[in-house]
Design an enzyme around this catalytic site. Sequence first.
Site, PDB file in Angstrom:
ATOM      1  NE  ARG A   1      -3.803   2.298   2.086  1.00  0.00           N
ATOM      2  CZ  ARG A   1      -4.752   2.607   2.939  1.00  0.00           C
ATOM      3  NH1 ARG A   1      -4.968   1.843   3.995  1.00  0.00           N
ATOM      4  NH2 ARG A   1      -5.511   3.659   2.747  1.00  0.00           N
TER       5      ARG A   1
ATOM      6  NE  ARG B   1      -8.210   1.687   0.667  1.00  0.00           N
ATOM      7  CZ  ARG B   1      -8.471   2.855   1.228  1.00  0.00           C
ATOM      8  NH1 ARG B   1      -8.402   2.990   2.506  1.00  0.00           N
ATOM      9  NH2 ARG B   1      -8.806   3.884   0.514  1.00  0.00           N
TER      10      ARG B   1
ATOM     11  CG  ASP C   1      -7.922   0.792   5.363  1.00  0.00           C
ATOM     12  OD1 ASP C   1      -7.002   1.481   5.820  1.00  0.00           O
ATOM     13  OD2 ASP C   1      -9.123   1.118   5.440  1.00  0.00           O
TER      14      ASP C   1
ATOM     15  CG  ASP D   1      -9.036   1.939   9.187  1.00  0.00           C
ATOM     16  OD1 ASP D   1      -8.110   2.682   8.828  1.00  0.00           O
ATOM     17  OD2 ASP D   1     -10.042   1.706   8.486  1.00  0.00           O
TER      18      ASP D   1
END
Length: 165
Positions: free
Chosen positions: A86, A97, A100, A102
Amino acid sequence: MNAPVQACIGLGGNVGDVPATFDAALRAIAALPGTRVLRVSRRYLTPAWGGVAQADFVNAAALVETALAPLDLLDGLLAIERDAGRDRAKELRWGPRTLDLDLLLYGDAVLDLPRLSLPHPRLHERAFALVPLAEVAPQARIPGRGSVRDALLRVDASGVRPLAR
């Protein structure tokens, strides 16, 4: 390092071999200093969010225990994303993507820093994050919003579908 805290991490991706990427990311999270993965949700197929035409996402959540401070944990997650290919500087916001990661919750922390907001902004509105999170930490508190389970009851989760294990 700090005393261990439970933190919740959301995983998402829609480019490449997402299951293999998730497996590698979870191993890398478990290898972060003072960190262990306690539980991982099933994987869910979710509609792409944010108005960009793209493939559906695969999402999951992990409950971890970590002695890392919030920004140190964030830095570890960003390094894992980079290792998965990424490049945030070159991608379209809310676009496709490979990975990810988070940081959704870090104990009961409430932070509003340039690099990190906790709880994750709009977590309480996003079924793609709440459904897997409710599987691993239904009683976790979203500061100012109540429990993960209660937040999930307030969103439309009809588009979030579990994938076969």
